[in-house]
Design a protein around this motif. Structure first.
Motif, mmCIF file in Angstrom:
data_model
loop_
_atom_site.group_PDB
_atom_site.id
_atom_site.type_symbol
_atom_site.label_atom_id
_atom_site.label_comp_id
_atom_site.label_asym_id
_atom_site.label_seq_id
_atom_site.Cartn_x
_atom_site.Cartn_y
_atom_site.Cartn_z
ATOM 1 N N PRO A 148 0.819 -1.213 0.000
ATOM 2 C CA PRO A 148 0.000 0.000 0.000
ATOM 3 C C PRO A 148 0.854 1.265 0.000
ATOM 4 N N PRO A 149 0.496 2.241 -0.833
ATOM 5 C CA PRO A 149 1.205 3.530 -0.801
ATOM 6 C C PRO A 149 0.758 4.346 0.399
ATOM 7 N N VAL A 150 1.647 5.194 0.897
ATOM 8 C CA VAL A 150 1.351 6.013 2.075
ATOM 9 C C VAL A 150 1.754 7.455 1.781
ATOM 10 N N ASP A 151 0.894 8.373 2.188
ATOM 11 C CA ASP A 151 1.217 9.796 2.153
ATOM 12 C C ASP A 151 1.813 10.160 3.512
ATOM 13 N N VAL A 152 2.947 10.850 3.515
ATOM 14 C CA VAL A 152 3.658 11.129 4.764
ATOM 15 C C VAL A 152 2.957 12.257 5.522
ATOM 16 N N PRO A 153 2.465 12.001 6.732
ATOM 17 C CA PRO A 153 1.788 13.060 7.496
ATOM 18 C C PRO A 153 2.794 14.039 8.086
ATOM 19 N N PRO A 154 2.366 15.260 8.392
ATOM 20 C CA PRO A 154 3.291 16.240 8.979
ATOM 21 C C PRO A 154 3.593 15.925 10.426
ATOM 22 N N TRP A 155 4.806 16.242 10.841
ATOM 23 C CA TRP A 155 5.233 15.960 12.205
ATOM 24 C C TRP A 155 4.498 16.778 13.246
ATOM 25 N N TRP A 156 4.013 17.971 12.883
ATOM 26 C CA TRP A 156 3.392 18.798 13.916
ATOM 27 C C TRP A 156 2.106 18.172 14.463
ATOM 28 N N ARG A 157 1.580 17.149 13.791
ATOM 29 C CA ARG A 157 0.426 16.455 14.347
ATOM 30 C C ARG A 157 0.792 15.632 15.581
ATOM 31 N N MET A 158 2.064 15.304 15.740
ATOM 32 C CA MET A 158 2.467 14.471 16.881
ATOM 33 C C MET A 158 2.137 15.119 18.210
ATOM 34 N N ARG A 201 -0.514 16.583 18.993
ATOM 35 C CA ARG A 201 -1.940 16.492 19.309
ATOM 36 C C ARG A 201 -2.478 15.070 19.187
ATOM 37 N N LYS A 202 -1.828 14.265 18.400
ATOM 38 C CA LYS A 202 -2.349 12.966 18.019
ATOM 39 C C LYS A 202 -1.603 11.885 18.797
ATOM 40 N N SER A 203 -2.326 10.972 19.437
ATOM 41 C CA SER A 203 -1.644 9.961 20.248
ATOM 42 C C SER A 203 -1.044 8.848 19.402
ATOM 43 N N SER A 204 -1.663 8.520 18.268
ATOM 44 C CA SER A 204 -1.126 7.453 17.421
ATOM 45 C C SER A 204 -0.285 8.056 16.311
ATOM 46 N N MET A 205 0.802 7.391 15.995
ATOM 47 C CA MET A 205 1.704 7.947 15.003
ATOM 48 C C MET A 205 1.240 7.641 13.586
ATOM 49 N N PHE A 206 0.552 6.516 13.386
ATOM 50 C CA PHE A 206 0.216 6.086 12.035
ATOM 51 C C PHE A 206 -1.285 6.065 11.800
ATOM 52 N N TYR A 207 -1.657 5.780 10.560
ATOM 53 C CA TYR A 207 -3.023 5.998 10.107
ATOM 54 C C TYR A 207 -4.050 5.079 10.760
ATOM 55 N N SER A 208 -3.659 3.869 11.139
ATOM 56 C CA SER A 208 -4.624 2.940 11.724
ATOM 57 C C SER A 208 -4.457 2.782 13.225
ATOM 58 N N GLY A 209 -3.874 3.789 13.852
ATOM 59 C CA GLY A 209 -3.797 3.803 15.306
ATOM 60 C C GLY A 209 -2.597 3.115 15.899
ATOM 61 N N GLU A 210 -1.617 2.738 15.075
ATOM 62 C CA GLU A 210 -0.454 2.036 15.594
ATOM 63 C C GLU A 210 0.419 2.974 16.445
ATOM 64 N N PHE A 211 1.033 2.418 17.454
ATOM 65 C CA PHE A 211 2.043 3.098 18.273
ATOM 66 C C PHE A 211 1.503 4.336 18.960
ATOM 67 N N ARG A 212 0.587 4.115 19.858
ATOM 68 C CA ARG A 212 0.049 5.247 20.603
ATOM 69 C C ARG A 212 1.023 5.704 21.680
ATOM 70 N N HIS A 213 1.116 7.011 21.808
ATOM 71 C CA HIS A 213 1.791 7.703 22.910
ATOM 72 C C HIS A 213 3.311 7.772 22.778
ATOM 73 N N SER A 214 4.008 6.676 22.591
ATOM 74 C CA SER A 214 5.467 6.715 22.526
ATOM 75 C C SER A 214 5.902 6.563 21.064
ATOM 76 N N HIS A 215 6.574 7.587 20.539
ATOM 77 C CA HIS A 215 6.900 7.598 19.124
ATOM 78 C C HIS A 215 8.387 7.406 18.816
ATOM 79 N N HIS A 216 9.257 7.713 19.764
ATOM 80 C CA HIS A 216 10.667 7.827 19.408
ATOM 81 C C HIS A 216 11.273 6.497 18.965
ATOM 82 N N ARG A 217 10.830 5.385 19.538
ATOM 83 C CA ARG A 217 11.414 4.099 19.165
ATOM 84 C C ARG A 217 10.988 3.680 17.762
ATOM 85 N N ILE A 218 9.842 4.164 17.320
ATOM 86 C CA ILE A 218 9.425 3.901 15.944
ATOM 87 C C ILE A 218 10.131 4.847 14.993
#
Length: 463
Positions: A204-214, A216-233
């Motif tokens: 699947p192709p992905v459009d890269v979201p802007p970082w400034w959403r981090m 406000r948004k708890s999940s880093m990716f489109y389907s809710g993956e990796f809530r709250h902690s982003h740095h290890r991803i």
């Protein structure tokens, strides 16, 4: 809770300024092309054909070492370098050059480079291993050859798994799976043969979201993956060249700072005049029709942080199906095992059967829209009948390619798709009939009048 809350690092408070400095100067990728070899490749027109250079550096005609776009607070090695690359010293003591995070998380609009804006013009349609294969011819010393071997190993391994059909969409998810398949989960060492069956070469192709959403948004990716902690991803791209657990763990603290920098970013302001009376009418329409998913804005604004079920939003389902499917789970089981061995806890991968409704700060700058970049402007987001089936993408973000009226990228409507295009240019065709590239769904604005949609668009410029 259905996600695993990862604890805060037991360390000093993260430093956003320090994170930015690491981002634009650091050697977190771990390997690269020796600077001397890269200069031979790009500055001597006779040694390597431009078509081969372009498989790795799309801006082959630009002097990457003397860029017209210079970022603040870069060190002496990087001061004049293009924003998407870093020069750094490897553990072997040699200076190399490779892409940095901003190659996907930075973009120019009308000559202004915006750190954190998802890149919409990078070309992943070509085989990057073509460039890697010529490098031994340009490595003239033992030190250069050693660095080239490390770079070749990584790029030739991932090359088949990161080729997209269309310029501007991103293969980061498949890249992660390809890297997982080459690692021993128990100690994170590289395996010369895959430890898992590698991912498919169609993904699947992905459009890269802007970082400034981090922020406000708890999940880093489109389907809710990796809530709250982003740095290890965020640091997973570094698995391209790290050799073991010790090297991977050493990246955690600086990437904790990088995450803090990403969360500190604010969206750029709309650069053209806004009709305030129209925008105020649009705010009322937006709050009545859009805010339950996308939130409200202003002094007392709030963001609901919702994952909208696929049955409700109706957008192209392949990315969600891919992330929640059995085929993908084997990679995350391995990734969770590696995380447990690295950090004593799991990543917290939990994809849901839907898509995140993002906050809309700076939405004007993030065209094209939807999780796959299938909709060129906000008018088409709000009016599904106006979405083109086949369209020719501009590969620049200059003012002449920006559609001020409909807020998005200008495009040429086509009556033919990807496979009917010329082989050398069809990578600029966005074909919404291809798997994963669909532009259906999100019909929530279809009932609005033309004037109401125009007012909403005017309001969105203010966010």
């Amino acid at each position: 809770m259905w996600w695993e809350a990862l604890p805060t690092l037991a360390q000093e408070k993260p430093d956003a300024a320090r994170g930015y400095s690491y981002l634009v100067n650091g050697g977190y990728v771990g390997c690269g092309v020796p600077v001397t070899v890269m200069k031979r490749a790009v500055l001597s027109k006779s040694l390597v054909p431009a078509s081969v250079i372009a498989t790795f550096i799309p801006m082959a005609g630009e002097d990457i070492f003397n860029s017209g776009t210079q970022l603040p607070e870069r060190n002496s090695d990087n001061a004049l370098l293009i924003p998407s690359m870093n020069i750094f010293e490897t553990k072997r003591g040699n200076k190399v050059i490779n892409f940095n995070c901003l190659s996907c998380h930075g973009e120019s609009i009308d000559g202004n480079f915006i750190v954190g804006l998802g890149n919409r013009t990078r070309d992943f349609t070509q085989e990057i291993s073509r460039f890697a294969k010529v490098l031994p011819l340009l490595a003239w010393t033992a030190e250069e050859r050693e660095e080239v071997r490390a770079f070749q190993r990584a790029t030739e391994t991932i090359s088949p798994y990161i080729q997209t059909n269309t310029v501007g969409v991103n293969p980061a998810i498949n890249l992660t799976y390809a890297l997982f398949s080459q690692r021993h989960a128990e100690d994170y060492t590289w395996s010369e043969t895959p430890t898992l069956e590698p991912p498919a070469t169609i993904f699947p192709p992905v459009d890269v979201p802007p970082w400034w959403r981090m922020g406000r948004k708890s999940s880093m990716f489109y389907s809710g993956e990796f809530r709250h902690s982003h740095h290890r991803i965020m640091m997973l791209a570094s698995t391209l060249c790290v050799e073991n657990q010790k090297e991977m763990r050493a990246l955690e603290k600086p990437f904790y700072d990088v995450e803090a920098f990403g969360k500190s970013l604010r969206a750029p302001r709309y650069p053209a005049p806004i009709v305030r009376e129209t925008a105020e009418r649009g705010r009322l329409v937006f709050n009545q029709n859009c805010s339950s998913c996308h939130g409200t804005y202003g002094e007392n604004g709030s963001y609901p942080d919702r994952i909208v079920p696929i049955e409700v939003v109706g957008t192209d389902p392949w990315l969600m199906e891919h992330q929640t499917g059995i085929e993908t789970q084997r990679f995350w089981e391995s990734g969770e095992e590696a995380s447990q061995a690295l950090y004593g806890e799991k990543f917290g991968f939990h994809a849901l059967r839907g898509y995140s409704a993002p906050p809309l700060d700076g939405i004007w700058s993030t065209a094209p829209f939807f999780h796959n970049g299938s909709v060129p402007n906000l008018e088409a987001v709000l009016n599904s009948s106006s979405r083109p089936t086949y369209w020719w993408k501009s590969n620049t973000h200059q003012s002449q390619d920006y559609d001020v009226a409909q807020v998005g990228v200008k495009f040429e409507l086509l009556n033919y798709g990807y496979y009917q295009g010329f082989p050398f240019t069809r990578r600029y065709i966005y074909d919404t009939t291809l798997p994963g590239y669909g532009n259906q769904g999100h019909t929530f604005g279809d009932h609005l009048t033309h004037d109401e949609r125009s007012a909403v668009i005017e309001y969105l410029k203010t966010l």
